[in-house]
Design a protein around this motif. Structure first.
Motif, PDB file in Angstrom:
ATOM      1  N   LYS A   1      -1.338  -0.369 -14.772  1.00 29.28           N
ATOM      2  CA  LYS A   1      -0.848   0.966 -14.419  1.00 29.28           C
ATOM      3  C   LYS A   1      -0.127   1.661 -15.583  1.00 29.28           C
ATOM      4  O   LYS A   1      -0.129   2.858 -15.698  1.00 29.28           O
ATOM      5  CB  LYS A   1       0.129   0.888 -13.212  1.00 29.28           C
ATOM      6  CG  LYS A   1      -0.578   0.746 -11.868  1.00 29.28           C
ATOM      7  CD  LYS A   1      -1.228   2.052 -11.445  1.00 29.28           C
ATOM      8  CE  LYS A   1      -1.890   1.999 -10.090  1.00 29.28           C
ATOM      9  NZ  LYS A   1      -1.014   2.142  -8.975  1.00 29.28           N
TER      10      LYS A   1
ATOM     11  N   LYS B   1       0.844  -1.199   0.000  1.00 34.67           N
ATOM     12  CA  LYS B   1       0.000   0.000   0.000  1.00 34.67           C
ATOM     13  C   LYS B   1       0.871   1.237   0.000  1.00 34.67           C
ATOM     14  O   LYS B   1       2.040   1.183   0.382  1.00 34.67           O
ATOM     15  CB  LYS B   1      -0.978  -0.003   1.183  1.00 34.67           C
ATOM     16  CG  LYS B   1      -0.390  -0.296   2.558  1.00 34.67           C
ATOM     17  CD  LYS B   1      -1.438  -0.270   3.660  1.00 34.67           C
ATOM     18  CE  LYS B   1      -2.085  -1.594   3.942  1.00 34.67           C
ATOM     19  NZ  LYS B   1      -1.218  -2.663   4.467  1.00 34.67           N
ATOM     20  N   GLU B   2       0.286   2.346  -0.434  1.00 32.66           N
ATOM     21  CA  GLU B   2       1.007   3.624  -0.400  1.00 32.66           C
ATOM     22  C   GLU B   2       1.128   4.085   1.046  1.00 32.66           C
ATOM     23  O   GLU B   2       0.220   3.872   1.849  1.00 32.66           O
ATOM     24  CB  GLU B   2       0.231   4.684  -1.207  1.00 32.66           C
ATOM     25  CG  GLU B   2       0.387   4.579  -2.698  1.00 32.66           C
ATOM     26  CD  GLU B   2       1.817   4.730  -3.174  1.00 32.66           C
ATOM     27  OE1 GLU B   2       2.518   5.656  -2.699  1.00 32.66           O
ATOM     28  OE2 GLU B   2       2.233   3.914  -4.010  1.00 32.66           O
ATOM     29  N   ASN B   3       2.226   4.750   1.341  1.00 31.51           N
ATOM     30  CA  ASN B   3       2.433   5.248   2.701  1.00 31.51           C
ATOM     31  C   ASN B   3       1.704   6.587   2.869  1.00 31.51           C
ATOM     32  O   ASN B   3       2.273   7.651   2.693  1.00 31.51           O
ATOM     33  CB  ASN B   3       3.943   5.393   2.959  1.00 31.51           C
ATOM     34  CG  ASN B   3       4.218   5.744   4.413  1.00 31.51           C
ATOM     35  OD1 ASN B   3       3.322   5.645   5.256  1.00 31.51           O
ATOM     36  ND2 ASN B   3       5.433   6.157   4.695  1.00 31.51           N
ATOM     37  N   ILE B   4       0.417   6.496   3.172  1.00 32.35           N
ATOM     38  CA  ILE B   4      -0.398   7.701   3.373  1.00 32.35           C
ATOM     39  C   ILE B   4      -0.798   7.710   4.848  1.00 32.35           C
ATOM     40  O   ILE B   4      -1.522   6.824   5.307  1.00 32.35           O
ATOM     41  CB  ILE B   4      -1.667   7.670   2.478  1.00 32.35           C
ATOM     42  CG1 ILE B   4      -1.263   7.567   0.993  1.00 32.35           C
ATOM     43  CG2 ILE B   4      -2.544   8.892   2.722  1.00 32.35           C
ATOM     44  CD1 ILE B   4      -2.419   7.309   0.046  1.00 32.35           C
TER      45      ILE B   4
ATOM     46  N   ASP C   1      -0.216  -4.131 -11.283  1.00 34.62           N
ATOM     47  CA  ASP C   1       0.520  -2.879 -11.538  1.00 34.62           C
ATOM     48  C   ASP C   1       1.182  -2.910 -12.913  1.00 34.62           C
ATOM     49  O   ASP C   1       1.166  -1.926 -13.647  1.00 34.62           O
ATOM     50  CB  ASP C   1       1.588  -2.651 -10.461  1.00 34.62           C
ATOM     51  CG  ASP C   1       1.003  -2.128  -9.149  1.00 34.62           C
ATOM     52  OD1 ASP C   1      -0.213  -1.846  -9.103  1.00 34.62           O
ATOM     53  OD2 ASP C   1       1.769  -2.007  -8.170  1.00 34.62           O
TER      54      ASP C   1
ATOM     55  N   LEU D   1      -4.605   7.643   5.793  1.00 29.59           N
ATOM     56  CA  LEU D   1      -5.260   6.906   4.705  1.00 29.59           C
ATOM     57  C   LEU D   1      -6.768   6.802   4.909  1.00 29.59           C
ATOM     58  O   LEU D   1      -7.542   7.071   3.994  1.00 29.59           O
ATOM     59  CB  LEU D   1      -4.643   5.507   4.545  1.00 29.59           C
ATOM     60  CG  LEU D   1      -5.295   4.629   3.468  1.00 29.59           C
ATOM     61  CD1 LEU D   1      -5.198   5.275   2.080  1.00 29.59           C
ATOM     62  CD2 LEU D   1      -4.679   3.232   3.432  1.00 29.59           C
TER      63      LEU D   1
ATOM     64  N   SER E   1      -5.356   2.746  -1.934  1.00 28.01           N
ATOM     65  CA  SER E   1      -4.238   3.645  -1.610  1.00 28.01           C
ATOM     66  C   SER E   1      -3.319   3.821  -2.817  1.00 28.01           C
ATOM     67  O   SER E   1      -2.640   4.832  -2.946  1.00 28.01           O
ATOM     68  CB  SER E   1      -3.433   3.105  -0.419  1.00 28.01           C
ATOM     69  OG  SER E   1      -2.542   2.063  -0.813  1.00 28.01           O
ATOM     70  N   ARG E   2      -3.311   2.827  -3.715  1.00 26.94           N
ATOM     71  CA  ARG E   2      -2.458   2.882  -4.911  1.00 26.94           C
ATOM     72  C   ARG E   2      -3.246   3.346  -6.136  1.00 26.94           C
ATOM     73  O   ARG E   2      -2.881   3.057  -7.262  1.00 26.94           O
ATOM     74  CB  ARG E   2      -1.824   1.503  -5.143  1.00 26.94           C
ATOM     75  CG  ARG E   2      -0.961   1.100  -3.963  1.00 26.94           C
ATOM     76  CD  ARG E   2      -0.161  -0.174  -4.085  1.00 26.94           C
ATOM     77  NE  ARG E   2      -0.373  -0.962  -5.266  1.00 26.94           N
ATOM     78  CZ  ARG E   2      -0.904  -2.193  -5.253  1.00 26.94           C
ATOM     79  NH1 ARG E   2      -1.298  -2.741  -4.135  1.00 26.94           N
ATOM     80  NH2 ARG E   2      -1.031  -2.855  -6.372  1.00 26.94           N
ATOM     81  N   ARG E   3      -4.331   4.051  -5.880  1.00 28.63           N
ATOM     82  CA  ARG E   3      -5.105   4.734  -6.923  1.00 28.63           C
ATOM     83  C   ARG E   3      -5.912   3.803  -7.823  1.00 28.63           C
ATOM     84  O   ARG E   3      -6.244   4.130  -8.954  1.00 28.63           O
ATOM     85  CB  ARG E   3      -4.225   5.663  -7.774  1.00 28.63           C
ATOM     86  CG  ARG E   3      -3.534   6.748  -6.963  1.00 28.63           C
ATOM     87  CD  ARG E   3      -2.731   7.699  -7.837  1.00 28.63           C
ATOM     88  NE  ARG E   3      -3.570   8.372  -8.810  1.00 28.63           N
ATOM     89  CZ  ARG E   3      -4.408   9.369  -8.535  1.00 28.63           C
ATOM     90  NH1 ARG E   3      -4.523   9.806  -7.300  1.00 28.63           N
ATOM     91  NH2 ARG E   3      -5.123   9.928  -9.485  1.00 28.63           N
TER      92      ARG E   3
END
Length: 361
Positions: free
Chosen positions: A354, A57-60, A350, A63, A124-126
């Protein structure tokens, strides 16, 4: 000579005819808002979410605050089971850009709420992440034996297909809905699932080319091969009450291969014949397909995959996309999803969803 495309079209027409043969009345494709489920129904012990929580996951930092959650009911046909409950999670975004979407399918006896950590990781990764309750599960189950009861009813009455196929119909209707949404790129819709969900993903992709990237986890198997080679027991035991009921109805002392074949033919016609993996996997070509299984999984024995994998490889070569097909059986692993499988599927999506906005064909 028949081209692979013609064969694929023939497979899809025949499969669609079967799906339509046990439908209730058509209804307009409408998505109604619904409320979040506070206490989701599990029909067996609640499985751990540890593995799906390992998903990249993205580091948000905040989140949870950045996520948008939609709870919907999509009408796929008339009747109670024709209401498809959806849980859609995405990242707040001011841009007008259409995003890739992935449909996630839960396993037997669980529900879409169980998928939440997996959905949030992809959001989180859009990605637009879509979870749903398959037939007689979650919001579509009114008691702890709903799925079991539906399987037995299908055996007795032959008017529904609760094992795999009815949910595939829902997934075709879901593709109709997702391709109309303004936040989703209709050319970039993936599908994955675990166990029963892996079977749903595999057959939905065979039935509908709008699922452009496919990753079935611990679901792909050879139903006919298992019958012919006496390797059917683990799969049968996963829905044992159905086969026990059929055994009694047929006046047999024990469940045997003849009974197993009869049950499949009744509740999912063609599952152990012309729609089985040797025929359904090749029609997914040339779309990217990554099959991940456990090497020691008794429900998906490797022997049953030899022919289907060879045929799939051939189809991918014939469509000039050999790199779009991959199979891995993880050493020492039985019928379980591992963090390796979750990471591999994430990388596959991805890679193909992506880059440059379109699948590599």
């Amino acid at each position: 000579m028949e081209t692979p495309i013609t064969k694929s079209q023939e497979f899809r027409s025949e499969f669609l005819r079967l799906l339509q043969s046990r439908r209730s009345h058509k209804v307009p494709l409408v998505a109604d808002s619904s409320k979040p489920v506070q206490d989701p129904l599990f029909q067996a012990a609640v499985p751990s979410t540890e593995t799906i929580e390992s998903c990249p996951k993205e580091n948000i930092g905040n989140l949870k605050e950045m996520l948008i959650e939609e709870n919907l009911h999509l009408h796929t046909e008339a009747g109670e089971q024709g209401k498809l409950p959806l849980l859609i999670i995405s990242l707040k975004d001011k841009s007008e850009e259409r995003r890739p979407a992935i449909v996630f399918m839960h396993g037997t006896n669980t529900n879409k709420e169980w998928l939440r950590p997996w959905l949030e990781a992809y959001a989180s990764r859009r990605y637009v992440a879509i979870g749903l309750d398959s037939r007689y599960h979650g919001e579509r189950a009114h008691c702890k034996t709903a799925y079991r009861d539906a399987l037995i009813s299908s055996w007795k009455n032959g008017n529904t297909m609760p094992f795999i196929f009815d949910t595939v119909w829902d997934l075709i209707k879901l593709a109709d809905y997702l391709t109309e949404r303004e936040d989703i790129d209709p050319k970039r819709i993936g599908i994955t699932g675990i166990s029963l969900g892996g079977m749903h993903a595999w057959f939905a992709a065979a039935a509908d080319t709008r699922y452009s990237v496919v990753v079935p986890l611990i679901g792909v198997q050879g139903f006919k091969w298992a019958i012919d080679n006496d390797e059917w027991e683990a799969r049968v035991n996963s829905i044992k009450p159905l086969f026990e009921e059929a055994r009694i109805d047929q006046g047999k002392k024990e469940i045997d291969k003849e009974l197993v074949e009869k049950v499949w033919n009744r509740i999912a016609p063609g599952l152990a014949s012309h729609f089985d993996s040797p025929y359904s996997l090749p029609v997914i070509a040339p779309r990217p397909l990554y099959i991940l299984n456990g090497a020691k999984d008794p429900r998906c024995p490797l022997g049953g995959l030899e022919v289907p994998l060879k045929r799939a490889e051939k189809a991918y070569k014939e469509t000039a996309c050999p790199g779009n097909f991959k199979f891995v059986a993880e050493d020492g692993v039985g019928h379980e999803v591992t963090s390796f499988m979750i990471k591999e599927s994430s990388d596959w999506f991805d890679k193909f969803l992506k880059q440059s906005g379109h699948v590599h064909m």
